[in-house]
Design an enzyme around this catalytic site. Sequence first.
Site, PDB file in Angstrom:
ATOM      1  N   LYS A 268       0.845  -1.195   0.000  1.00 28.15           N
ATOM      2  CA  LYS A 268       0.000   0.000   0.000  1.00 28.15           C
ATOM      3  C   LYS A 268       0.881   1.246   0.000  1.00 28.15           C
ATOM      4  O   LYS A 268       1.888   1.323   0.722  1.00 28.15           O
ATOM      5  CB  LYS A 268      -0.889   0.017   1.245  1.00 28.15           C
ATOM      6  CG  LYS A 268      -1.895  -1.119   1.312  1.00 28.15           C
ATOM      7  CD  LYS A 268      -3.057  -0.916   0.371  1.00 28.15           C
ATOM      8  CE  LYS A 268      -4.154  -1.939   0.632  1.00 28.15           C
ATOM      9  NZ  LYS A 268      -5.330  -1.718  -0.250  1.00 28.15           N
TER      10      LYS A 268
ATOM     11  N   ASP B  20      -0.609  -0.814  -4.520  1.00 28.36           N
ATOM     12  CA  ASP B  20      -1.998  -0.345  -4.429  1.00 28.36           C
ATOM     13  C   ASP B  20      -2.014   1.057  -3.835  1.00 28.36           C
ATOM     14  O   ASP B  20      -1.668   1.261  -2.678  1.00 28.36           O
ATOM     15  CB  ASP B  20      -2.806  -1.298  -3.557  1.00 28.36           C
ATOM     16  CG  ASP B  20      -4.292  -0.977  -3.564  1.00 28.36           C
ATOM     17  OD1 ASP B  20      -4.696  -0.032  -4.279  1.00 28.36           O
ATOM     18  OD2 ASP B  20      -5.050  -1.675  -2.867  1.00 28.36           O
TER      19      ASP B  20
ATOM     20  N   LYS C 120     -14.327  -7.129  -6.222  1.00 29.80           N
ATOM     21  CA  LYS C 120     -14.550  -7.427  -4.807  1.00 29.80           C
ATOM     22  C   LYS C 120     -16.040  -7.664  -4.609  1.00 29.80           C
ATOM     23  O   LYS C 120     -16.870  -6.853  -5.037  1.00 29.80           O
ATOM     24  CB  LYS C 120     -14.070  -6.279  -3.924  1.00 29.80           C
ATOM     25  CG  LYS C 120     -12.558  -6.089  -3.947  1.00 29.80           C
ATOM     26  CD  LYS C 120     -12.114  -4.906  -3.110  1.00 29.80           C
ATOM     27  CE  LYS C 120     -10.597  -4.751  -3.149  1.00 29.80           C
ATOM     28  NZ  LYS C 120     -10.157  -3.503  -2.469  1.00 29.80           N
TER      29      LYS C 120
ATOM     30  N   GLU D 294      -2.397  -0.583  -8.747  1.00 28.98           N
ATOM     31  CA  GLU D 294      -3.844  -0.606  -8.567  1.00 28.98           C
ATOM     32  C   GLU D 294      -4.368   0.781  -8.183  1.00 28.98           C
ATOM     33  O   GLU D 294      -3.814   1.442  -7.308  1.00 28.98           O
ATOM     34  CB  GLU D 294      -4.158  -1.614  -7.459  1.00 28.98           C
ATOM     35  CG  GLU D 294      -5.587  -2.082  -7.399  1.00 28.98           C
ATOM     36  CD  GLU D 294      -5.765  -3.130  -6.318  1.00 28.98           C
ATOM     37  OE1 GLU D 294      -6.875  -3.171  -5.741  1.00 28.98           O
ATOM     38  OE2 GLU D 294      -4.819  -3.879  -6.031  1.00 28.98           O
TER      39      GLU D 294
ATOM     40  N   ASP E  84      -9.709  -0.526  -9.283  1.00 27.23           N
ATOM     41  CA  ASP E  84     -10.373  -1.112  -8.110  1.00 27.23           C
ATOM     42  C   ASP E  84     -11.606  -0.287  -7.789  1.00 27.23           C
ATOM     43  O   ASP E  84     -12.712  -0.583  -8.232  1.00 27.23           O
ATOM     44  CB  ASP E  84      -9.410  -1.175  -6.929  1.00 27.23           C
ATOM     45  CG  ASP E  84     -10.058  -1.772  -5.676  1.00 27.23           C
ATOM     46  OD1 ASP E  84     -11.243  -2.160  -5.730  1.00 27.23           O
ATOM     47  OD2 ASP E  84      -9.389  -1.840  -4.631  1.00 27.23           O
TER      48      ASP E  84
END
Length: 357
Positions: free
Chosen positions: A162, A187, A262, A213, A238
């Site tokens: 992240k 991400d 997701k 991402e 995402d």
Amino acid sequence: MGESMKIERIDVRRYDLSLKEPFRIALGTMTSSSNILVKIFSEEHFGIGEGSPTLMITGDNQEGCLSFIESISPLLIGEELNLEVLYEKINSFRGMPAAKAALDIALYDLIGKQQSKPVYKLLGGYREKIETDITIGIDTPEEVRKKALEAISRGYRILKIKVEGDVERDFKRIEAISDLEVRIRIDANQGFTPKTAVRFIRRVREFDVEFIEQPVPYWDIDGLRYVKERSDIPIIADESVHSARDALNVVKCDAVDGINIKLMKCGGISDAVRIVHIAESAGIPCMVGCMLESRISLTAAAHLALAFKNIKYVDLDSHLFLKEDPVVGGMEIVEGMMTLPEKPGLGIAELNMGEKH
């Protein structure tokens, strides 16, 4: 279908989970997850589903999800287990994707049990195992490296790091693990502007980065395309893709190189399948990711991932960050490889709350 194939009862309750330590992403820091647990009963079986609302991403919360389930249940009770009919009823109302996901997952679990098949074989049954990454939240370069080495010692070969949207600090986080023998995924959780995203990508392209991402805000589809056109590293959407319609939009705009699905964003397995087919038709791969879920909905996502050839990447690791994992059975990860039990439905045996499944 006989009476045994009709929905007789729907139960819902709170399902709160605590994290081992705070988990920081560009959008904020999380210490717990306020989820819901849904059970759908027929005469012979019941199916279990979990909803994990995340206000900063999906705009729903636990209270809203509970109210949604209680409100919609009378429309579903007495219906036969015909997925398309039930999908239409559940999605005749806007919003509450986590609540819809909980219902949808429970329905697939129930139908799998009725048909004595694992859900992934009902969906497509493409593979029996797939490799998942493990996520490292925003931290100092030293802590990122420490956590990376720990993950590698447990057999993980893919790390998702992240970042926060600061080019220099984020570069140092990636540099800190660049000498390790792992595949790196990044991400940003919408942290960059299009121009700073391009600057960051030019800094990290010397490293072995598999993809980046959601570099820019979810609404900035033009910005996504701007980054994609200037990037040597694939760009995955995402937060820009919640529904099948969103997937169609980013495909039409040629804005991304892949889509992260997701269940909590799209409302369950049914819409996830639609997204998979849209992406495959456009020639771009899919990833299956997660929110702060237990292994109930992670197992549902794992069934999706094993079912389809076009799902190339998996990020199903949120149960590893929980203080307690109450689920018995379901998906398992051994040295980064994710597998499922050959049992009907989701394959969840019970919960450590005295509940047999």
